[in-house]
Design a protein around this motif. Structure first.
Motif, PDB file in Angstrom:
ATOM      1  N   UNK A 155       0.835  -1.257  -0.014  1.00  0.00           N
ATOM      2  CA  UNK A 155       0.106  -0.105  -0.128  1.00  0.00           C
ATOM      3  C   UNK A 155       0.804   1.331   0.082  1.00  0.00           C
ATOM      4  N   UNK A 156       2.074   1.056   0.473  1.00  0.00           N
ATOM      5  CA  UNK A 156       2.919   2.322   0.642  1.00  0.00           C
ATOM      6  C   UNK A 156       3.653   2.572  -0.487  1.00  0.00           C
ATOM      7  N   UNK A 157       3.746   1.695  -1.656  1.00  0.00           N
ATOM      8  CA  UNK A 157       4.503   1.655  -2.732  1.00  0.00           C
ATOM      9  C   UNK A 157       3.899   2.803  -3.757  1.00  0.00           C
ATOM     10  N   UNK A 158       5.049   3.476  -4.632  1.00  0.00           N
ATOM     11  CA  UNK A 158       4.436   4.270  -5.665  1.00  0.00           C
ATOM     12  C   UNK A 158       3.698   3.451  -6.669  1.00  0.00           C
ATOM     13  N   UNK A 159       3.058   4.129  -7.650  1.00  0.00           N
ATOM     14  CA  UNK A 159       2.370   3.557  -8.613  1.00  0.00           C
ATOM     15  C   UNK A 159       3.217   2.770  -9.399  1.00  0.00           C
ATOM     16  N   UNK A 160       4.231   3.259  -9.849  1.00  0.00           N
ATOM     17  CA  UNK A 160       5.304   2.509 -10.963  1.00  0.00           C
ATOM     18  C   UNK A 160       5.880   1.209 -10.028  1.00  0.00           C
ATOM     19  N   UNK A 161       6.050   1.541  -8.757  1.00  0.00           N
ATOM     20  CA  UNK A 161       6.621   0.427  -7.927  1.00  0.00           C
ATOM     21  C   UNK A 161       5.661  -0.983  -7.914  1.00  0.00           C
ATOM     22  N   UNK A 162       4.327  -0.366  -7.758  1.00  0.00           N
ATOM     23  CA  UNK A 162       3.149  -1.323  -7.562  1.00  0.00           C
ATOM     24  C   UNK A 162       3.341  -2.204  -8.780  1.00  0.00           C
ATOM     25  N   UNK A 163       3.215  -1.557  -9.931  1.00  0.00           N
ATOM     26  CA  UNK A 163       3.094  -2.084 -11.189  1.00  0.00           C
ATOM     27  C   UNK A 163       4.105  -2.955 -11.462  1.00  0.00           C
ATOM     28  N   UNK A 164       5.461  -2.610 -11.144  1.00  0.00           N
ATOM     29  CA  UNK A 164       6.866  -3.377 -11.433  1.00  0.00           C
ATOM     30  C   UNK A 164       6.644  -4.771 -10.451  1.00  0.00           C
ATOM     31  N   UNK A 165       6.428  -4.377  -9.239  1.00  0.00           N
ATOM     32  CA  UNK A 165       6.129  -5.743  -8.152  1.00  0.00           C
ATOM     33  C   UNK A 165       5.081  -6.549  -8.869  1.00  0.00           C
ATOM     34  N   UNK A 166       3.874  -6.183  -9.209  1.00  0.00           N
ATOM     35  CA  UNK A 166       2.834  -7.043  -9.800  1.00  0.00           C
ATOM     36  C   UNK A 166       3.406  -7.784 -10.912  1.00  0.00           C
ATOM     37  N   UNK A 167       4.025  -7.277 -11.719  1.00  0.00           N
ATOM     38  CA  UNK A 167       4.697  -8.074 -12.903  1.00  0.00           C
ATOM     39  C   UNK A 167       5.395  -9.056 -12.499  1.00  0.00           C
ATOM     40  N   UNK A 168       6.226  -8.832 -11.706  1.00  0.00           N
ATOM     41  CA  UNK A 168       7.095  -9.858 -11.140  1.00  0.00           C
ATOM     42  C   UNK A 168       6.619 -10.906 -10.353  1.00  0.00           C
ATOM     43  N   UNK A 169       5.707 -10.452  -9.487  1.00  0.00           N
ATOM     44  CA  UNK A 169       5.030 -11.483  -8.503  1.00  0.00           C
ATOM     45  C   UNK A 169       4.057 -12.124  -9.271  1.00  0.00           C
ATOM     46  N   UNK A 170       3.281 -11.828 -10.138  1.00  0.00           N
ATOM     47  CA  UNK A 170       2.197 -12.330 -10.880  1.00  0.00           C
ATOM     48  C   UNK A 170       2.946 -13.677 -11.672  1.00  0.00           C
ATOM     49  N   UNK A 171       4.202 -13.048 -12.203  1.00  0.00           N
ATOM     50  CA  UNK A 171       4.969 -14.192 -13.061  1.00  0.00           C
ATOM     51  C   UNK A 171       5.090 -15.526 -12.114  1.00  0.00           C
ATOM     52  N   UNK A 172       5.726 -14.956 -10.755  1.00  0.00           N
ATOM     53  CA  UNK A 172       6.196 -15.999 -10.074  1.00  0.00           C
ATOM     54  C   UNK A 172       5.057 -16.829  -9.557  1.00  0.00           C
ATOM     55  N   UNK A 173       3.803 -16.040  -9.196  1.00  0.00           N
ATOM     56  CA  UNK A 173       2.595 -17.049  -8.805  1.00  0.00           C
ATOM     57  C   UNK A 173       2.253 -17.999  -9.992  1.00  0.00           C
ATOM     58  N   UNK A 174       2.381 -17.369 -11.231  1.00  0.00           N
ATOM     59  CA  UNK A 174       1.890 -18.300 -12.294  1.00  0.00           C
ATOM     60  C   UNK A 174       2.816 -19.675 -12.300  1.00  0.00           C
ATOM     61  N   UNK A 175       4.059 -19.455 -12.222  1.00  0.00           N
ATOM     62  CA  UNK A 175       5.090 -20.505 -11.940  1.00  0.00           C
ATOM     63  C   UNK A 175       4.714 -21.449 -10.845  1.00  0.00           C
ATOM     64  N   UNK A 176       4.240 -20.909  -9.911  1.00  0.00           N
ATOM     65  CA  UNK A 176       4.048 -21.853  -8.584  1.00  0.00           C
ATOM     66  C   UNK A 176       2.985 -22.418  -9.057  1.00  0.00           C
ATOM     67  N   UNK A 177       2.078 -22.273  -9.886  1.00  0.00           N
ATOM     68  CA  UNK A 177       0.679 -22.813 -10.097  1.00  0.00           C
ATOM     69  C   UNK A 177       1.036 -24.126 -11.237  1.00  0.00           C
ATOM     70  N   UNK A 178       2.363 -24.225 -11.590  1.00  0.00           N
ATOM     71  CA  UNK A 178       2.546 -25.144 -12.887  1.00  0.00           C
ATOM     72  C   UNK A 178       2.884 -26.584 -12.051  1.00  0.00           C
TER      73      UNK A 178
END
Length: 159
Positions: free
Chosen positions: A136-159
């Motif tokens: 919640x305390x991250x800036x917009x661009x930091x949230x976007x960057x984190x979401x991309x990296x974390x979303x990729x890792x979350x998809x990888x965990x589901x395989x």
């Protein structure tokens, strides 16, 4: 946090708020304010309007309190650790109080709230029985960057 025996997590991140002012910087800001307030303070005091000096002191005290609160909140952080079968979130607030959350990576969704201009406003983890906002305390661009990296890792965990 995790009792998993896996050597390395699939994803690990420590999220921290932006801190631009150090303790020494705070002291410098307050010292400059005191020096700048002392000149008009002496003028008002010599004119017999001594209560104004007290109000100027209250202004400096209010700025000191606000900067101290901002620095205290700046000590907060969140640790996100994704294992193959578990997602651990550790939230530590500015006072040091710790809260931990666990999710099943197969049953959790990363929900990205965006505004009308497609800027990332909030990140939520939604599980079967709980919802948790992260970063919640991250800036917009930091949230976007984190979401991309974390979303990729979350998809990888589901395989």
């Amino acid at each position: 946090m995790s009792t998993t025996t896996q050597a390395r997590p699939l994803f690990a991140a420590k999220l921290t708020p932006h801190n631009s002012l150090t303790g020494n910087g705070q002291r410098i800001v307050i010292a400059v304010m005191v020096v700048m307030a002392s000149v008009p303070g002496m003028v008002f005091f010599s004119m017999g309007a001594w209560p104004i000096v007290g109000f100027m002191g209250l202004d400096i005290l209010a700025v000191w309190w606000a900067l101290s609160a901002a620095r205290r909140n700046g000590r907060a952080f969140e640790e996100v650790t994704l294992w193959r079968h578990q997602l651990d979130i550790l939230k530590v607030d500015g006072k040091g109080q710790r809260r931990s959350f666990s999710f099943n990576p197969l049953a959790v969704r990363l929900v990205i709230d965006r505004d009308i201009n497609e800027r990332t406003r909030a990140l939520h983890l939604r599980g079967a029985d709980q919802t948790l906002e992260i970063g919640a305390f991250l800036a917009e661009n930091e949230k976007s960057s984190f979401a991309k990296a974390f979303g990729t890792a979350l998809r990888q965990a589901r395989r």
